[in-house]
Design a protein around this motif. Structure first.
Motif, short mmCIF file in Angstrom:
data_model
loop_
_atom_site.label_atom_id
_atom_site.label_comp_id
_atom_site.label_asym_id
_atom_site.label_seq_id
_atom_site.Cartn_x
_atom_site.Cartn_y
_atom_site.Cartn_z
N GLY A 175 -2.73 -13.44 6.85
CA GLY A 175 -2.97 -12.90 5.72
C GLY A 175 -4.02 -11.50 6.05
N ARG A 176 -4.70 -11.30 7.01
CA ARG A 176 -5.23 -10.00 7.42
C ARG A 176 -4.49 -9.05 7.70
NH1 ARG A 176 -8.31 -11.01 13.24
NH2 ARG A 176 -6.65 -12.12 14.28
N TRP A 177 -3.18 -9.36 8.47
CA TRP A 177 -2.33 -8.57 9.08
C TRP A 177 -1.51 -8.14 7.77
CZ3 TRP A 177 -3.06 -6.96 13.63
CH2 TRP A 177 -3.75 -7.57 14.66
N VAL A 178 -1.28 -8.76 6.93
CA VAL A 178 -0.33 -8.33 5.62
C VAL A 178 -1.28 -7.22 4.93
CG1 VAL A 178 0.27 -9.10 3.38
CG2 VAL A 178 0.79 -10.46 5.28
N LEU A 179 -2.62 -7.43 4.70
CA LEU A 179 -3.44 -6.38 4.02
C LEU A 179 -3.40 -5.21 4.95
CD1 LEU A 179 -6.49 -8.55 2.97
CD2 LEU A 179 -4.41 -7.76 1.56
N ALA A 180 -3.51 -5.26 6.42
CA ALA A 180 -3.44 -4.02 7.21
C ALA A 180 -2.35 -3.47 6.97
CB ALA A 180 -3.97 -4.45 8.57
N ALA A 181 -1.26 -3.97 7.04
CA ALA A 181 0.03 -3.59 6.94
C ALA A 181 0.24 -2.63 5.63
CB ALA A 181 1.22 -4.41 6.93
N ALA A 182 -0.27 -3.36 4.41
CA ALA A 182 -0.29 -2.61 2.98
C ALA A 182 -0.99 -1.57 3.18
CB ALA A 182 -0.69 -4.08 2.15
N THR A 183 -2.36 -1.57 3.68
CA THR A 183 -2.94 -0.17 4.08
C THR A 183 -2.23 0.74 4.58
OG1 THR A 183 -5.13 -1.59 4.26
CG2 THR A 183 -5.20 0.76 4.97
N LEU A 184 -1.57 0.68 5.41
CA LEU A 184 -0.98 1.69 6.36
C LEU A 184 0.34 2.09 5.62
CD1 LEU A 184 -1.23 0.60 9.97
CD2 LEU A 184 -2.48 2.55 8.81
N GLY A 185 1.09 1.27 4.93
CA GLY A 185 1.91 1.64 3.93
C GLY A 185 1.75 2.44 2.87
N GLY A 186 0.46 2.10 2.17
CA GLY A 186 0.10 2.85 1.18
C GLY A 186 -0.39 4.19 1.63
N TRP A 187 -0.95 4.42 2.75
CA TRP A 187 -1.25 5.80 3.16
C TRP A 187 0.00 6.57 3.27
CZ3 TRP A 187 0.16 8.32 7.48
CH2 TRP A 187 -0.50 9.51 7.84
N LEU A 188 1.03 5.88 4.13
CA LEU A 188 2.30 6.46 4.44
C LEU A 188 3.18 6.86 3.07
CD1 LEU A 188 4.16 7.53 6.73
CD2 LEU A 188 5.41 5.04 6.73
N LEU A 189 3.09 6.14 2.21
CA LEU A 189 3.66 6.24 1.01
C LEU A 189 3.11 7.45 0.29
CD1 LEU A 189 5.75 5.34 -1.06
CD2 LEU A 189 3.98 3.98 -2.22
N GLY A 190 1.65 7.72 0.49
CA GLY A 190 1.00 8.83 -0.17
C GLY A 190 1.42 10.24 0.47
N ILE A 191 2.04 10.10 1.56
CA ILE A 191 2.25 11.10 2.46
C ILE A 191 3.73 11.57 2.31
CG2 ILE A 191 2.78 12.21 4.62
CD1 ILE A 191 -0.10 12.00 4.15
N LEU A 192 4.49 10.70 1.95
CA LEU A 192 5.86 11.04 2.00
C LEU A 192 6.41 11.06 0.47
CD1 LEU A 192 7.16 8.26 4.48
CD2 LEU A 192 6.91 10.96 4.86
N VAL A 193 5.56 10.56 -0.64
CA VAL A 193 6.03 10.71 -2.05
C VAL A 193 4.99 11.06 -2.71
CG1 VAL A 193 6.80 9.04 -3.80
CG2 VAL A 193 7.73 8.30 -1.57
N GLU A 194 5.24 11.97 -3.52
CA GLU A 194 4.25 12.44 -4.48
C GLU A 194 4.62 12.11 -6.06
OE1 GLU A 194 1.77 16.66 -5.87
OE2 GLU A 194 3.34 16.82 -4.00
N LEU A 195 3.91 11.10 -6.26
CA LEU A 195 4.59 10.76 -7.87
C LEU A 195 3.75 11.56 -8.91
CD1 LEU A 195 3.40 6.79 -7.33
CD2 LEU A 195 5.85 8.02 -7.06
N PRO A 196 4.63 11.61 -10.04
CA PRO A 196 4.17 12.18 -11.17
C PRO A 196 2.40 11.77 -11.47
CG PRO A 196 6.21 11.42 -11.59
CD PRO A 196 5.88 11.00 -10.33
N GLU A 197 2.11 13.00 -12.13
CA GLU A 197 0.53 12.76 -12.42
C GLU A 197 0.33 11.54 -13.32
OE1 GLU A 197 -3.52 15.40 -14.08
OE2 GLU A 197 -1.20 16.28 -13.81
N LEU A 198 1.39 11.38 -14.42
CA LEU A 198 1.18 10.22 -15.12
C LEU A 198 1.24 8.87 -14.49
CD1 LEU A 198 1.40 9.11 -18.00
CD2 LEU A 198 4.00 9.27 -18.06
N VAL A 199 2.12 8.72 -13.43
CA VAL A 199 2.45 7.54 -12.73
C VAL A 199 0.91 7.28 -11.95
CG1 VAL A 199 3.56 6.26 -11.13
CG2 VAL A 199 4.85 7.62 -12.62
N ILE A 200 0.62 8.22 -11.24
CA ILE A 200 -0.80 8.24 -10.71
C ILE A 200 -1.97 7.68 -11.56
CG2 ILE A 200 -2.53 9.44 -9.33
CD1 ILE A 200 -0.56 11.20 -8.09
N GLY A 201 -1.84 8.08 -12.94
CA GLY A 201 -2.85 7.92 -13.87
C GLY A 201 -2.82 6.29 -14.08
#
Length: 250
Positions: A175-201
């Motif tokens: 379980g902890r490895w899944v959460l760590a992978a999700a953390t790094l995946g979320g950070w990478l997604l934030g670098i590669l993909v800029e979502l519209p302001e509405l979606v971020i909201g």
């Protein structure tokens, strides 16, 4: 130091909490550790001084993007927050029911594996969104980032400690490895993909509702034996930092 590197280091710090929260033996005590109550107070301070005001700010984004009137746009934002709260409340109830049934039939104080993995999956989604918002927040200032990081670090300590206590064997093994992978995946997604302001909201509102439920779940039940004064100290300290940062920015 580039902001991207700073947020990456913060994401690694989040991962460290997921991976090593089980090693923080001083938290595993009864009555509840004062440090957990302090962390819960900080998280509550974050909810009231960051999440709720930012939900109000995102309602203006909804109003502009959708063409709805101000009242309806605001209600939609808070409905998303309510959806996040309701989802995690449902998962917590499922865990409790599963534990009770397994205790009655098998004598084991553990939820069934599928129910626990469902909880891990929802937690991973929440973690991914929090890591994504490291690079896409309403308040882009360094002080705002630092306050966000501090509040989320302490939130992860309390949330991961609670999740691990439900089924430490599965959490430590996978379980902890899944959460760590999700953390790094979320950070990478934030670098590669800029979502519209509405979606971020929308994401922020959903995350806010989930955090509200998790904070209250960890601190309010009587069987937690929480400490009021450490909780109050955490809330007041975080409030002082936020108000001080706002005053200096004016």
């Amino acid at each position: 130091m580039p902001m991207t590197l700073i947020t990456l280091l913060m994401a690694f710090a989040f991962c460290a909490v997921h991976l090593f929260v089980g090693q923080l033996r001083f938290l595993d005590r009864n009555p509840r550790s004062r440090w957990l109550s302090f962390a819960g107070g900080v998280a509550v301070g974050y909810v009231f001084l960051h999440i709720l005001p930012e939900l109000a700010a995102h309602s203006k984004t909804f109003e502009k993007a959708t063409g709805f009137d101000a009242t309806l746009a605001e209600e939609l934002v808070y409905a998303l927050a309510l959806a996040g709260l309701a989802l995690f409340y449902g998962l917590e109830r499922s865990l409790a029911i599963s534990r009770d049934r397994r205790m009655a039939t098998e004598g084991r104080d553990r939820p069934h594996h599928p129910v626990f993995w469902l909880h891990i999956g929802a937690s991973a989604l929440l973690v991914l969104l929090i890591a994504y918002l490291l690079n896409h927040r309403e308040d882009p200032t360094p002080a705002g980032l630092a306050l966000y990081f501090a509040a989320m670090m302490l939130h992860f300590v309390t949330a991961d400690f609670g999740t691990r206590s439900d089924h430490p064997e599965i959490y430590d093994a996978r379980g902890r490895w899944v959460l760590a992978a999700a953390t790094l995946g979320g950070w990478l997604l934030g670098i590669l993909v800029e979502l519209p302001e509405l979606v971020i909201g929308c994401l922020f509102a959903f995350v806010g509702g989930g955090i509200v439920l998790l904070v209250l779940k960890e601190e309010l039940p009587e069987d937690r034996k929480s400490f009021f004064f450490p909780f109050l100290a955490g809330a007041l300290l975080y409030a002082a930092l936020v108000l001080g940062e706002t005053y200096l920015a004016v």
